[in-house]
Write a protein that holds these residues in place. Structure first.
Motif, PDB file in Angstrom:
ATOM      1  N   ALA A  12      11.081  -7.490  -1.703  1.00 51.82           N
ATOM      2  CA  ALA A  12      10.519  -8.871  -3.093  1.00 51.82           C
ATOM      3  C   ALA A  12      11.991  -8.527  -4.022  1.00 51.82           C
ATOM      4  O   ALA A  12      12.514  -7.137  -3.904  1.00 51.82           O
ATOM      5  N   ILE A  14      12.094 -10.287  -7.046  1.00 51.73           N
ATOM      6  CA  ILE A  14      10.828  -9.786  -8.526  1.00 51.73           C
ATOM      7  C   ILE A  14      10.065  -8.647  -7.812  1.00 51.73           C
ATOM      8  O   ILE A  14       9.915  -9.367  -6.803  1.00 51.73           O
ATOM      9  N   LYS A  15       9.847  -7.596  -8.475  1.00 53.20           N
ATOM     10  CA  LYS A  15       8.902  -6.165  -7.817  1.00 53.20           C
ATOM     11  C   LYS A  15       7.409  -7.204  -8.754  1.00 53.20           C
ATOM     12  O   LYS A  15       7.290  -7.761  -9.893  1.00 53.20           O
ATOM     13  N   TYR A  16       6.127  -6.963  -7.266  1.00 52.97           N
ATOM     14  CA  TYR A  16       5.148  -6.814  -7.863  1.00 52.97           C
ATOM     15  C   TYR A  16       4.860  -5.392  -8.339  1.00 52.97           C
ATOM     16  O   TYR A  16       4.661  -4.300  -7.581  1.00 52.97           O
ATOM     17  N   TRP A  17       4.709  -5.132  -9.660  1.00 51.83           N
ATOM     18  CA  TRP A  17       4.581  -3.817 -10.232  1.00 51.83           C
ATOM     19  C   TRP A  17       3.605  -3.274 -10.777  1.00 51.83           C
ATOM     20  O   TRP A  17       4.335  -3.084 -11.699  1.00 51.83           O
ATOM     21  N   SER A 108       2.066  -2.686   5.442  1.00 50.57           N
ATOM     22  CA  SER A 108       1.113  -2.852   4.972  1.00 50.57           C
ATOM     23  C   SER A 108       1.344  -5.075   4.883  1.00 50.57           C
ATOM     24  O   SER A 108      -0.225  -5.481   5.145  1.00 50.57           O
ATOM     25  N   SER A 150      -3.710  -6.337   1.274  1.00 50.78           N
ATOM     26  CA  SER A 150      -1.881  -5.905   0.662  1.00 50.78           C
ATOM     27  C   SER A 150      -2.110  -6.938  -0.432  1.00 50.78           C
ATOM     28  O   SER A 150      -1.468  -7.560  -0.095  1.00 50.78           O
ATOM     29  N   GLY A 151      -1.603  -6.443  -1.699  1.00 50.97           N
ATOM     30  CA  GLY A 151      -0.913  -7.452  -2.313  1.00 50.97           C
ATOM     31  C   GLY A 151       0.366  -8.199  -1.735  1.00 50.97           C
ATOM     32  O   GLY A 151       0.112  -9.307  -1.791  1.00 50.97           O
ATOM     33  N   SER A 152       1.379  -7.206  -1.215  1.00 48.49           N
ATOM     34  CA  SER A 152       2.383  -8.265  -1.035  1.00 48.49           C
ATOM     35  C   SER A 152       2.493  -9.263   0.194  1.00 48.49           C
ATOM     36  O   SER A 152       2.871  -9.340   0.741  1.00 48.49           O
ATOM     37  N   ARG A 155       2.599 -12.773   0.307  1.00 47.88           N
ATOM     38  CA  ARG A 155       4.101 -13.132   0.380  1.00 47.88           C
ATOM     39  C   ARG A 155       4.403 -13.028   1.580  1.00 47.88           C
ATOM     40  O   ARG A 155       6.132 -13.458   2.336  1.00 47.88           O
ATOM     41  N   SER A 194       2.009   3.613  -2.973  1.00 48.28           N
ATOM     42  CA  SER A 194       2.102   2.276  -4.231  1.00 48.28           C
ATOM     43  C   SER A 194       1.114   1.691  -5.009  1.00 48.28           C
ATOM     44  O   SER A 194       0.929   1.835  -6.107  1.00 48.28           O
ATOM     45  N   HIS A 198       0.952   1.383  -9.197  1.00 49.76           N
ATOM     46  CA  HIS A 198       1.271   0.618  -9.520  1.00 49.76           C
ATOM     47  C   HIS A 198      -0.187   0.473 -10.497  1.00 49.76           C
ATOM     48  O   HIS A 198       1.064   0.363 -11.985  1.00 49.76           O
ATOM     49  N   MET A 244      12.967  -1.303 -11.813  1.00 47.53           N
ATOM     50  CA  MET A 244      11.316  -1.212 -11.392  1.00 47.53           C
ATOM     51  C   MET A 244      11.008   0.507 -11.717  1.00 47.53           C
ATOM     52  O   MET A 244      10.314   1.597 -12.321  1.00 47.53           O
ATOM     53  N   ASP A 282      12.489  -1.134  -3.300  1.00 46.61           N
ATOM     54  CA  ASP A 282      11.320  -0.703  -3.003  1.00 46.61           C
ATOM     55  C   ASP A 282      10.767   0.535  -3.983  1.00 46.61           C
ATOM     56  O   ASP A 282      11.689   1.301  -3.823  1.00 46.61           O
ATOM     57  N   ALA A 283       9.340   0.481  -3.710  1.00 45.96           N
ATOM     58  CA  ALA A 283       8.685   2.483  -3.760  1.00 45.96           C
ATOM     59  C   ALA A 283       9.727   3.231  -2.307  1.00 45.96           C
ATOM     60  O   ALA A 283       8.089   4.285  -2.168  1.00 45.96           O
TER      61      ALA A 283
HETATM   62  O1  PMV Z   1       1.161  -4.987  -1.759  1.00 44.80           O
HETATM   63  P1  PMV Z   1       1.789  -3.249  -2.081  1.00 44.80           P
HETATM   64  O2  PMV Z   1       0.858  -2.625  -2.813  1.00 44.80           O
HETATM   65  O3  PMV Z   1       1.973  -1.892  -1.228  1.00 44.80           O
HETATM   66  O4  PMV Z   1       2.665  -3.128  -3.332  1.00 44.80           O
HETATM   67  C1  PMV Z   1       4.051  -3.492  -2.823  1.00 44.80           C
HETATM   68  C2  PMV Z   1       4.961  -3.080  -3.918  1.00 44.80           C
HETATM   69  C3  PMV Z   1       6.935  -2.810  -3.806  1.00 44.80           C
HETATM   70  O5  PMV Z   1       7.013  -2.876  -2.534  1.00 44.80           O
HETATM   71  C4  PMV Z   1       7.001  -2.086  -4.317  1.00 44.80           C
HETATM   72  C5  PMV Z   1       7.369  -4.578  -4.612  1.00 44.80           C
HETATM   73  C6  PMV Z   1       6.657  -5.659  -3.688  1.00 44.80           C
HETATM   74  O6  PMV Z   1       6.737  -6.243  -4.848  1.00 44.80           O
HETATM   75  O7  PMV Z   1       7.261  -5.365  -3.029  1.00 44.80           O
END
Ligand code: PMV
Length: 326
Positions: A12, A14-17, A108, A150-152, A155, A194, A198, A244, A282-283
């Protein structure tokens, strides 16, 4: 019959956070802000999915999955089946990564993207499933379904760069090859998942300020990318990653994903007079260096000047997931 899907994680820019509060199961894992990422190519998850069998069997990296992972995978398989109005009883999954876990690559994302694609292929047929990888309208469905796992993961359903705003991600058309060289400072599992990260992000007093700033930052980054000049968008990448981490460090309770070694490297990099690479994190403590040219030797040299031992993983822009004919 079985289906084999291969997908890569994404990094990412720009992060999804921070996620929206879901009002229905369809609204889980939606970011409070749009995010933008690059799909990688060298790191891959291979997922083989077969319908039927005496009983369901789920292997992750050739080992029987933990109870928690079994639950997550089973729930996701049934979710995808429900979407296509199919009923699945028993199934076999074998998912494996060619990259180690905990290296700062979101396994993930590639895992749920590959799983969703392999299940979809078994349900709609291999030929039809291929159209989900070629037609960006249909890819929205794949992206939306992967996101529920898983959110990311939403993408990782297309190559190049992806912009995610709402239920699914869309390709952001930008054809430049960008390297992502990852400095692996630690392979330990995250102390705070993560999922928790979040939730905690929203407790930081800086979070509302971040949300206000992000629209403009994202636009600046997109413009910079389209100009194909990393000197324009690289600094924005760093500003975003550091923010972040500030959010996590000021949440209640605070979470420190960066390690003293990550900070040491960041300080060295920021003190360089000129450079052609820019970082993001990332995290976790591992640092991703994005560049237009290979920079592995530069990073190796930089490490020599410290007492830090680290591994490097070199990756670059990918072309998106594939389904392998069997
Ligand atoms: O998809 P998740 O819930 O593992 O969240 C990913 C969060 C970050 O990797 C930190 C940022 C991102 O946008 O991928």
């Amino acid at each position: 019959m079985s289906s084999l899907a291969i997908a890569s994680p994404n990094i990412a820019l720009i992060k999804y956070w921070g996620k929206i509060d879901p009002q229905s199961p369809d609204e889980i894992n939606i970011g409070l802000n749009p995010s933008l990422s690059m799909t990688l190519s060298q790191a891959q998850t291979k997922c083989e999915f077969t319908l039927g069998g005496d009983k369901t069997k789920i292997l992750i990296n050739n080992k029987e999955a933990s109870v928690r992972d079994k639950h997550k995978v089973t729930e996701h398989v049934h979710r995808v089946a429900k979407f296509f109005s199919k009923d699945i009883r028993t199934f076999q999954v074998s998912s494996s990564n060619n990259f180690p876990q905990g290296v700062g690559l979101a396994s993930s994302a590639s895992a749920f993207c590959a799983l969703t694609l392999a299940v979809l292929s078994e349900l709609v047929g291999h030929k039809e499933a291929q159209t989900y990888l070629k037609d960006s309208e249909k890819n929205k469905i794949l992206s939306r379904l992967a996101r529920l796992g898983s959110g990311s993961a939403c993408r990782s359903t297309w190559g190049g760069f992806m912009y995610w705003d709402g239920p699914f991600a869309l390709p952001f058309h930008h054809s430049q090859k960008i390297y992502d060289t990852i400095l692996i400072l630690s392979k330990d599992h995250k102390k705070v998942s993560s999922r928790e990260g979040h939730q905690l992000a929203l407790t930081s007093p800086l979070f509302p300020i971040r949300l206000e700033r992000l629209k403009q930052r994202t636009e600046r980054l997109k413009e910079g990318l389209l100009k194909k000049d990393i000197r324009i968008w690289g600094p924005i990448l760093e500003e975003e990653a550091l923010e972040m981490h500030e959010i996590s460090e000021t949440s209640t309770p605070p979470v420190h994903y960066r390690s003293p070694e990550s900070q040491q490297i960041i300080d060295i990099v920021q003190s360089l007079e000129s450079r052609n690479f820019y970082f993001t994190l990332d995290a976790g403590p591992n640092i991703h260096f994005l560049s237009e040219k290979p920079i592995k030797p530069i990073l190796e040299e930089l490490l020599k000047g410290t007492n830090i031992t680290a591994e490097l993983w070199e990756d670059w822009t990918g072309t998106g997931p594939v389904l392998v004919s069997e």
